[in-house]
Design an enzyme around this catalytic site. Structure first.
Site, PDB file in Angstrom:
ATOM      1  N   GLY A  97       0.815  -1.203   0.000  1.00  0.00           N
ATOM      2  CA  GLY A  97       0.000   0.000   0.000  1.00  0.00           C
ATOM      3  C   GLY A  97       0.850   1.253   0.000  1.00  0.00           C
TER       4      GLY A  97
ATOM      5  N   GLY B 211       2.270   4.873   1.726  1.00  0.00           N
ATOM      6  CA  GLY B 211       2.560   5.535   2.992  1.00  0.00           C
ATOM      7  C   GLY B 211       3.954   5.246   3.498  1.00  0.00           C
TER       8      GLY B 211
ATOM      9  N   GLU C 180      -1.248  -2.298  -6.537  1.00  0.00           N
ATOM     10  CA  GLU C 180      -2.119  -1.273  -7.114  1.00  0.00           C
ATOM     11  C   GLU C 180      -1.361   0.024  -7.363  1.00  0.00           C
ATOM     12  OE1 GLU C 180      -5.320  -0.609  -4.427  1.00  0.00           O
ATOM     13  OE2 GLU C 180      -4.033  -0.546  -2.666  1.00  0.00           O
TER      14      GLU C 180
ATOM     15  N   ASN D 293      -9.718   7.927   5.088  1.00  0.00           N
ATOM     16  CA  ASN D 293      -9.559   7.979   3.634  1.00  0.00           C
ATOM     17  C   ASN D 293     -10.557   7.073   2.922  1.00  0.00           C
ATOM     18  OD1 ASN D 293      -7.328   9.720   3.899  1.00  0.00           O
ATOM     19  ND2 ASN D 293      -5.922   8.003   4.086  1.00  0.00           N
TER      20      ASN D 293
END
Length: 492
Positions: free
Chosen positions: A260, A262, A286, A376
Site C-alpha cells: 500500500g 505511505g 495497485e 480515507n
C-alpha cells in the site's frame, strides 16, 4: 495526430459540465488525474453560487486524486457525492459533517458497478492523456485507474492532453476490460509481468468534446523513510518473511508483493531491498511508490505491475529518461485488473497494508476513527487482503504519544474480518494468527503487538469477559474508546 479536436481552455471546458452531472476523473492517486479541470470546475461553482444558482457535481474517480484537487473542489462546495476513495483533509471534513455523500468501495469493484449502472450514467469523463488519434484511440499517462471504463461509458469526454508526460509512457500500459458475467472469460495473467491487452483505449471519437492542453507534473507523495517507528515495523516484516522462507512457506524465488501507500510501506520496501537473503522479486500491486523505483534500478525488484506510478516528479522523470530500461520492467493496468481477486489468488500475492486499529481477535479497521469519522477509505486493501496468499496488516502499537492504543478489545468499525487477516505486525512484534482459535489469537496479539502500557488492561479484559467460543464483555468492550472521547486518552 490530434489536430481535429476542439481546443479549449480549462475554464471553457468546465462550462460543459452542468449542475448534478456525474463526472468521472481519470487517474489513480494523483498519478494520471486531471490537473486543470478541478480548479476550473471549482471556479465555475463559485461563480454559480455567487449568482445564487445551484452547482454541484457527483464525482467518481479511480482511487484518490491529488489532495489539492479535492480540496479546491471541496472549498468551492462543488461536490455533492463522491466515490470511491479520497485523501483530502478538506473533503474529509465535509464528508464527516454530512455535507458530501461518500461511498466507500473496494476499488476492484467500481468499474463493474458503473458498467451495470448502479450509479447512473456518466455525463462527462475528464481524462488525462499523453496522445490522441483521429480514430478515437486514447493513450493514458502515469495512472490508469478506471479511465478505460470512464472513456467507454461516458456520454461526453474532455481530454487533458498533458505534454509533461513522455509519449513513451504509453509503453507501460496494458489495457484490458473484462467482459460481463456470465460470459466473462478468465484474465490470462499467470505471471506478474504478463501483458494481455493494448497500450491505448479505443472509443468513439465523436464523444470527445474538448481537448485542454497542459504541461503539469503529478502531485507526488513526500514520504519520511527515516521514521524510526516505520523502520522497526519494516524490520519485523522482513523478519517474518525470512522465517516463512526458512520454513518453506515462501518459495526460494519468493512471491509477488503488494504494498500500500505511505511511510510504513515505503520503509518495508526499502528494508526488503537492503536484505541480502531476500531474492529479487516481483510486485503485483495497485500503486508503485518511491522506494520501488530505486529497487527496480538495482534489480532487487525484477518487474512491477500496478495501476499507477505514485512517485515524486524526480523519480517519474528518471523513468521517462530511461525508458529503454524501465519499459520492460513496469506494467500499468486498469484497477479492475491490478486489484483483480482471481489474479491475486492465482499469483499467491503477499499483501502488505496498514490499519488504523485491530481488535484482540484479529479484525481490522482501516477507515473510521473511533468508528465514526472517515479517514480515507478502504481503497484496495480489501481486494488484496481477502484474496492474498498472505494478508499482513501493519501499524504502530500506539498513536498520539500513547493516548491511543492501536490494539483494542473490539474494533469500532470493521473493514477486514478475522477470517482474512493472517498476520498483524507492529513495532512491538509479530502476531501470526494462522491456525489459532479466537482466545489463542487474542493472547498472541496482546503479547506480541500491543504496547506494554496497554497489555495489562487488555489481558484483564480478556480474563474477565464472559463468553463461549469468543469472550466479550459488551458492557465494557468500548471503554477505551469512551475514555478517549471523554478525556482525550484511552486510559483515562
Amino acid at each position: 495526430m490530434e489536430t481535429q479536436w476542439t481546443r479549449m481552455t480549462a475554464n471553457e471546458a468546465a462550462e460543459i459540465i452542468q449542475h448534478n452531472d456525474m463526472v468521472a476523473f481519470s487517474g489513480f492517486t494523483p498519478a494520471g488525474s486531471p490537473k486543470a479541470l478541478p480548479t476550473a470546475i471549482a471556479r465555475r461553482a463559485n461563480e454559480q453560487h455567487e449568482a445564487k444558482k445551484p452547482y454541484q457535481i457527483r464525482l467518481l474517480t479511480g482511487a484518490s486524486i491529488s489532495a489539492a484537487a479535492d480540496d479546491v473542489l471541496s472549498d468551492a462546495d462543488a461536490v455533492s457525492w463522491r466515490a470511491p476513495y479520497q485523501t483530502s483533509s478538506g473533503l474529509r471534513k465535509k464528508i464527516n459533517q454530512g455535507a458530501v455523500s461518500f461511498v466507500d468501495l473496494h476499488l476492484s469493484e467500481v468499474a463493474q458497478m458503473v458498467n451495470y449502472g448502479f450509479f447512473g450514467d456518466i455525463d462527462v469523463a475528464v481524462i488525462e492523456a499523453s496522445a490522441l488519434a483521429p480514430d478515437g484511440r486514447v493513450w493514458l499517462t502515469s495512472g490508469i485507474g478506471n479511465a478505460p471504463t470512464w472513456l467507454l461509458r461516458a456520454k461526453k469526454v474532455i481530454i487533458e492532453l498533458n505534454h509533461y508526460h513522455d509519449p513513451r509512457v504509453a509503453e507501460l500500459a496494458d489495457i484490458v476490460i473484462p467482459g460481463a458475467p456470465p460470459r466473462r472469460n478468465s484474465v490470462s495473467i499467470f505471471h506478474a509481468m504478463d501483458r494481455v491487452g493494448t497500450r491505448y483505449v479505443q472509443i468513439d471519437p465523436k464523444k470527445i468534446v474538448a481537448v485542454v492542453e497542459t504541461n503539469l507534473p503529478d502531485a507526488g507523495n513526500m514520504l519520511d523513510k527515516q521514521n524510526p517507528m516505520c523502520q522497526q515495523i519494516a524490520d519485523n516484516v522482513v523478519t517474518f518473511l525470512l522465517q516463512e522462507m526458512a520454513h518453506g512457506r515462501i518459495p526460494p524465488e519468493f512471491l509477488p508483493l503488494q504494498s500500500g501507500v505511505g511511510n510504513i510501506n515505503n520503509a518495508v520496501m526499502a528494508r526488503l531491498g537492503e536484505n541480502p537473503v531476500i531474492p529479487p522479486f516481483m510486485m503485483y500491486s495497485e500503486v508503485l511508490q518511491e522506494s520501488v523505483v530505486h529497487l527496480l534500478e538495482t534489480g532487487k525488484i525484477s518487474g512491477a505491475s500496478a495501476s499507477s506510478l505514485t512517485i515524486s516528479a524526480d523519480s517519474l522523470r528518471k523513468i521517462y529518461d530511461n525508458m529503454d530500461y524501465f519499459a520492460s520492467r513496469i506494467v500499468l493496468r486498469p484497477q479492475e485488473i491490478s486489484n483483480n481477486p482471481e489474479i491475486i489468488r492465482r499469483l499467491g500475492v503477499i499483501a502488505l497494508n496498514v490499519g488504523l486499529e485491530f481488535d484482540i481477535y484479529g479484525h481490522a479497521n482501516s477507515t473510521h476513527v473511533a468508528g465514526v469519522d472517515l479517514m480515507n477509505g478502504i481503497g484496495g486493501s480489501g481486494d488484496f487482503e481477502r484474496n492474498a496468499y498472505l494478508s499482513i496488516f501493519m501499524a504502530p502499537s500506539i498513536a498520539k504519544e500513547g493516548k491511543i492504543s492501536t490494539v483494542v478489545p473490539m474494533c469500532s468499525h470493521v473493514d477486514h474480518s478475522e477470517h482474512s487477516v493472517k498476520v498483524i505486525i507492529t513495532e512491538q512484534g509479530i502476531a501470526d494468527l494462522r491456525g489459532l482459535s479466537p482466545l489463542q489469537r487474542a493472547r498472541t496479539i496482546i503479547d506480541n503487538c500491543a504496547h506494554p502500557m496497554y497489555r495489562d488492561y487488555l489481558h484483564r479484559y480478556l480474563e474477565n469477559a464472559p463468553g463461549g467460543h469468543i469472550h466479550h464483555d459488551l458492557s465494557h468492550v468500548f471503554d477505551l474508546h469512551r475514555n478517549l472521547i471523554a478525556t482525550g486518552s484511552m486510559l483515562g
